[in-house]
Design a protein around this motif. Structure first.
Motif, PDB file in Angstrom:
ATOM      1  N   LEU A  97      39.818  33.287  52.957  1.00  0.00           N
ATOM      2  CA  LEU A  97      40.533  34.421  52.352  1.00  0.00           C
ATOM      3  C   LEU A  97      39.673  35.685  52.298  1.00  0.00           C
ATOM      4  O   LEU A  97      40.186  36.779  52.064  1.00  0.00           O
ATOM      5  CB  LEU A  97      41.026  34.072  50.938  1.00  0.00           C
ATOM      6  CG  LEU A  97      42.372  33.339  50.866  1.00  0.00           C
ATOM      7  CD1 LEU A  97      42.664  32.878  49.443  1.00  0.00           C
ATOM      8  CD2 LEU A  97      43.521  34.223  51.368  1.00  0.00           C
ATOM      9  N   TYR A 110      40.714  38.863  53.902  1.00  0.00           N
ATOM     10  CA  TYR A 110      41.971  39.431  53.413  1.00  0.00           C
ATOM     11  C   TYR A 110      41.790  40.294  52.162  1.00  0.00           C
ATOM     12  O   TYR A 110      42.755  40.762  51.577  1.00  0.00           O
ATOM     13  CB  TYR A 110      42.995  38.315  53.150  1.00  0.00           C
ATOM     14  CG  TYR A 110      43.560  37.759  54.430  1.00  0.00           C
ATOM     15  CD1 TYR A 110      44.651  38.367  55.043  1.00  0.00           C
ATOM     16  CD2 TYR A 110      42.981  36.657  55.056  1.00  0.00           C
ATOM     17  CE1 TYR A 110      45.160  37.880  56.233  1.00  0.00           C
ATOM     18  CE2 TYR A 110      43.480  36.165  56.251  1.00  0.00           C
ATOM     19  CZ  TYR A 110      44.572  36.779  56.836  1.00  0.00           C
ATOM     20  OH  TYR A 110      45.072  36.308  58.021  1.00  0.00           O
ATOM     21  N   VAL A 111      40.545  40.462  51.738  1.00  0.00           N
ATOM     22  CA  VAL A 111      40.244  41.353  50.609  1.00  0.00           C
ATOM     23  C   VAL A 111      39.332  42.452  51.123  1.00  0.00           C
ATOM     24  O   VAL A 111      38.264  42.168  51.676  1.00  0.00           O
ATOM     25  CB  VAL A 111      39.553  40.597  49.459  1.00  0.00           C
ATOM     26  CG1 VAL A 111      39.183  41.560  48.335  1.00  0.00           C
ATOM     27  CG2 VAL A 111      40.443  39.478  48.941  1.00  0.00           C
ATOM     28  N   THR A 112      39.760  43.692  50.965  1.00  0.00           N
ATOM     29  CA  THR A 112      38.943  44.794  51.462  1.00  0.00           C
ATOM     30  C   THR A 112      37.656  44.887  50.650  1.00  0.00           C
ATOM     31  O   THR A 112      37.654  44.681  49.432  1.00  0.00           O
ATOM     32  CB  THR A 112      39.718  46.128  51.435  1.00  0.00           C
ATOM     33  OG1 THR A 112      39.006  47.072  52.241  1.00  0.00           O
ATOM     34  CG2 THR A 112      39.880  46.690  50.040  1.00  0.00           C
ATOM     35  N   THR A 160      45.578  31.673  44.716  1.00  0.00           N
ATOM     36  CA  THR A 160      46.872  31.420  45.346  1.00  0.00           C
ATOM     37  C   THR A 160      47.208  32.522  46.350  1.00  0.00           C
ATOM     38  O   THR A 160      48.356  32.656  46.758  1.00  0.00           O
ATOM     39  CB  THR A 160      47.977  31.334  44.277  1.00  0.00           C
ATOM     40  OG1 THR A 160      47.932  32.532  43.482  1.00  0.00           O
ATOM     41  CG2 THR A 160      47.765  30.145  43.369  1.00  0.00           C
ATOM     42  N   GLY A 161      46.210  33.294  46.732  1.00  0.00           N
ATOM     43  CA  GLY A 161      46.408  34.391  47.678  1.00  0.00           C
ATOM     44  C   GLY A 161      45.244  35.348  47.535  1.00  0.00           C
ATOM     45  O   GLY A 161      44.346  35.130  46.716  1.00  0.00           O
ATOM     46  N   PRO A 162      45.241  36.428  48.320  1.00  0.00           N
ATOM     47  CA  PRO A 162      44.074  37.323  48.316  1.00  0.00           C
ATOM     48  C   PRO A 162      43.893  38.097  47.010  1.00  0.00           C
ATOM     49  O   PRO A 162      42.762  38.462  46.670  1.00  0.00           O
ATOM     50  CB  PRO A 162      44.347  38.270  49.489  1.00  0.00           C
ATOM     51  CG  PRO A 162      45.801  38.172  49.766  1.00  0.00           C
ATOM     52  CD  PRO A 162      46.240  36.810  49.343  1.00  0.00           C
ATOM     53  N   GLY A 163      44.982  38.352  46.286  1.00  0.00           N
ATOM     54  CA  GLY A 163      44.863  39.062  45.012  1.00  0.00           C
ATOM     55  C   GLY A 163      44.105  38.226  43.999  1.00  0.00           C
ATOM     56  O   GLY A 163      43.097  38.662  43.430  1.00  0.00           O
ATOM     57  N   SER A 164      44.580  37.009  43.779  1.00  0.00           N
ATOM     58  CA  SER A 164      43.891  36.158  42.805  1.00  0.00           C
ATOM     59  C   SER A 164      42.505  35.769  43.324  1.00  0.00           C
ATOM     60  O   SER A 164      41.566  35.621  42.536  1.00  0.00           O
ATOM     61  CB  SER A 164      44.729  34.919  42.479  1.00  0.00           C
ATOM     62  OG  SER A 164      45.193  34.291  43.646  1.00  0.00           O
ATOM     63  N   MET A 223      40.404  37.671  44.923  1.00  0.00           N
ATOM     64  CA  MET A 223      39.488  38.783  44.655  1.00  0.00           C
ATOM     65  C   MET A 223      39.043  38.803  43.195  1.00  0.00           C
ATOM     66  O   MET A 223      37.895  39.153  42.891  1.00  0.00           O
ATOM     67  CB  MET A 223      40.217  40.059  45.087  1.00  0.00           C
ATOM     68  CG  MET A 223      40.137  41.267  44.265  1.00  0.00           C
ATOM     69  SD  MET A 223      41.193  42.557  45.084  1.00  0.00           S
ATOM     70  CE  MET A 223      42.354  42.879  43.777  1.00  0.00           C
ATOM     71  N   ILE A 224      39.916  38.378  42.310  1.00  0.00           N
ATOM     72  CA  ILE A 224      39.590  38.331  40.881  1.00  0.00           C
ATOM     73  C   ILE A 224      38.725  37.107  40.572  1.00  0.00           C
ATOM     74  O   ILE A 224      37.707  37.200  39.874  1.00  0.00           O
ATOM     75  CB  ILE A 224      40.903  38.315  40.064  1.00  0.00           C
ATOM     76  CG1 ILE A 224      41.700  39.607  40.315  1.00  0.00           C
ATOM     77  CG2 ILE A 224      40.620  38.112  38.579  1.00  0.00           C
ATOM     78  CD1 ILE A 224      40.912  40.878  40.104  1.00  0.00           C
ATOM     79  N   LEU A 239      35.051  37.561  41.473  1.00  0.00           N
ATOM     80  CA  LEU A 239      34.216  38.225  40.461  1.00  0.00           C
ATOM     81  C   LEU A 239      33.824  37.236  39.359  1.00  0.00           C
ATOM     82  O   LEU A 239      32.672  37.201  38.922  1.00  0.00           O
ATOM     83  CB  LEU A 239      34.953  39.425  39.858  1.00  0.00           C
ATOM     84  CG  LEU A 239      35.229  40.597  40.815  1.00  0.00           C
ATOM     85  CD1 LEU A 239      36.090  41.651  40.128  1.00  0.00           C
ATOM     86  CD2 LEU A 239      33.933  41.220  41.311  1.00  0.00           C
TER      87      LEU A 239
END
Lengths: 273, 273, 273
Positions: free
Chosen positions: C190, C193-195, C238-242, C244-245, C248
């Motif tokens: 993933l 998929y995260v900038t 569950t995807g690139p948004g979660s 990225m969090i 961290l």
């Protein structure tokens, strides 16, 4: 419930109802998070820095928030232009002197803004705020080795010297206009692990100042609101990433009643020399 | 399933397979989120604004997305340079006139881009889009007090005046080339509480336009895709912070089949004067 | 446990204890995420690009991280000014040549920085790194069709040509000073998929280089740390948004012991011509 707790709730209610436009001239690192914090709070953020439009934009705004992170010369000019117009319109200016004291350019820029415009509130950490004083007050350094009443004394003197309200954030926040001193005990230890929480707190002060022209009260209640949201976020967070997301949710979901009950503001017993 | 729903699914499939490069010249506030939205969608974002390289960069791109938030003079020049090259290469240009109508600089810059380049799609909210018209059409204001068919009429006239496709987003989105009018009913009320959702929708229009040269169809299906992801995110979200994260996950996880089933696009019955 | 795994743990421990200041001159897209990654890691990020202050700021820093995304002329000048001072102070410089090879301006800027300053580590993907070489090495292209030992050969030659350490990230990372070659197998699909994950990895190399003056070892252990955090994040996402969090959170929560156990670093058996 103390009077100030009720005011906090009323201010939040006012923001939700009036959605004041907050004009930010702020740094690249925190622009996105600051905008999201203001939206979650209930305000309407706008970011605009071009000299072609800052005077026009600030005329629509309930407050002007200036932040000197990632600064360059042309941005200082824009800040000064926007400030002149804000002062003419009696729109409050909130200054975040990010990194003042770290480099000569930042310190000089912060001091220049304070000298050329009437700033309503300055929000920073202790070292940033102290860098704004003349050398005498500077050497009295508010730091962790100082007692709370000593810190209040130092801050009060500096607020009077600069003729503004100082909001010094840390484990306990201190807000003073040079006469009265408020302490805010809301907050969470994960806050310093998310970039832009300080800058966003400054923007939230801008939102509260847009609806409460008693800026000492506005700054104090804004920091309580932001800190309480941090406490709520901290309960759900498993690290700084989830904290930063829960913080936005908490700002959005907090009711005025929750703020009234949860805010921990005390007027300090510092002698008022 | 209507034809347009199937097209939506096919467009998404094309993006996933071809990963078109989308060249964004966009504002500081939304750069990060926009890039993440494009990546989650399946496209390849690049942000580049220097006059030294925009002409070279846009030559690799499937579309050019221009956004006038946090604008300054030199960025307008870069946008115009990139636009000329995009037009020569017949690469679609998608314009987001952020804040047009709010300041003279923004309005003039948006109008200048439209005058000097052939723009394929303009995506904005009603007040931004209307600010682009001549005074006559402007006074006919699309607002919430207008009936849907009146709004469609106004938008159609303006699309013909500007010789472009207009994508006006709001509770119901409206997309028109001046002859046909599509309404998109996908979306979620938390969207306006996350900064950059509008700007990201514009970038997603860019991704769809890179794989579907019928730009009316591309814009319509892009907004349905983005809005449906918002609906999915809204089911899991507890506020705007978690919404913004779930939105990225939903964009990434949505299958073409889910899009075909979930998109709610209707061709409007507006009279086509 | 191999020696390098123990070093990874010790480096992380050092960062947590000393909180080195990392001076970033980086691109607009990734500034926020990069700062959050550095904070979660335990370092202290500062972003500053004005020619008025970069020399002063870098003097406080444990490393200088340069990133040429969203580049413009004046930023190149700032990078060169900061670099001269960093070299004088023997502060390590880490370069991320984002988009080098894509446009002439990016390639020339990256090469100019390498020519005018002593760069300690360059972190990029294969095509970016290869664009920095003379034409001969360039045509030997490290790509997926090459065997691992061929890739190691090509990278070693280029590292010697440029007299720096190269950290080439991909499904398997490769780090070499031209003599020794390390492979790092940590990471998660993933990540692309995260900038800003690549740019943040570069900044983490900066944090490790600030506490470990063996830069080959610092870069290798930094990539293992970042990749292992990615693996941890991937389990919860569950995807690139979660993702990225969670990334961290994972950076913040990882203990030196977990890093020692989880890092997968191997010294390559490439012939050392």
């Amino acid at each position: 419930m103390s009077n100030i707790s009720l005011t906090a709730a009323e201010n939040l209610q006012q923001i939700r109802e009036n959605k004041p436009l907050i004009h930010n001239i702020t740094n690249f690192v925190v622009m996105n998070y600051t905008a999201n914090v203001l939206l979650a709070t209930g305000a309407s953020p706008v970011m605009a820095h071009a000299q072609n439009e800052v005077e026009e934009m600030v005329a629509f705004a309930g407050s002007l928030v200036l932040n000197i992170g990632t600064l360059s010369e042309s941005w200082v000019s824009s800040m000064l232009m926007a400030s002149q117009r804000a002062n003419t319109l009696k729109t409050p200016i909130i200054l975040d002197p990010v990194g003042s004291g770290a480099t000569a350019f930042r310190t000089a820029s912060a001091k220049r803004i304070i000298a050329e415009a009437k700033v309503s509130v300055i929000r920073g950490n202790a070292s940033e705020i102290l860098s704004l004083g003349s050398e005498q007050s500077n050497t009295r350094g508010v730091d962790t080795s100082q007692s709370v009443s000593d810190a209040a004394q130092t801050a009060s003197l500096l607020a009077r010297e600069l003729d503004t309200i100082l909001a010094i954030t840390g484990p306990t926040d201190l807000v003073t206009d040079g006469r009265r001193v408020f302490n805010v005990d809301n907050g969470h230890p994960l806050m310093p692990y998310v970039t832009g929480t300080g800058c966003s707190a400054t923007a939230v002060v801008g939102a509260f100042a847009a609806v409460d022209r008693d800026y000492l009260r506005a700054a104090t209640t804004a920091l309580a609101f932001f800190g309480l949201a941090g406490e709520m976020a901290g309960k759900a967070a498993t690290g700084p990433g989830s904290f930063m997301i829960h913080l936005l949710d908490a700002l959005y979901n907090m009711s005025p009643e929750q703020l009234e009950k949860g805010c921990r503001i005390k007027e300090s017993s510092a002698t008022r020399s």
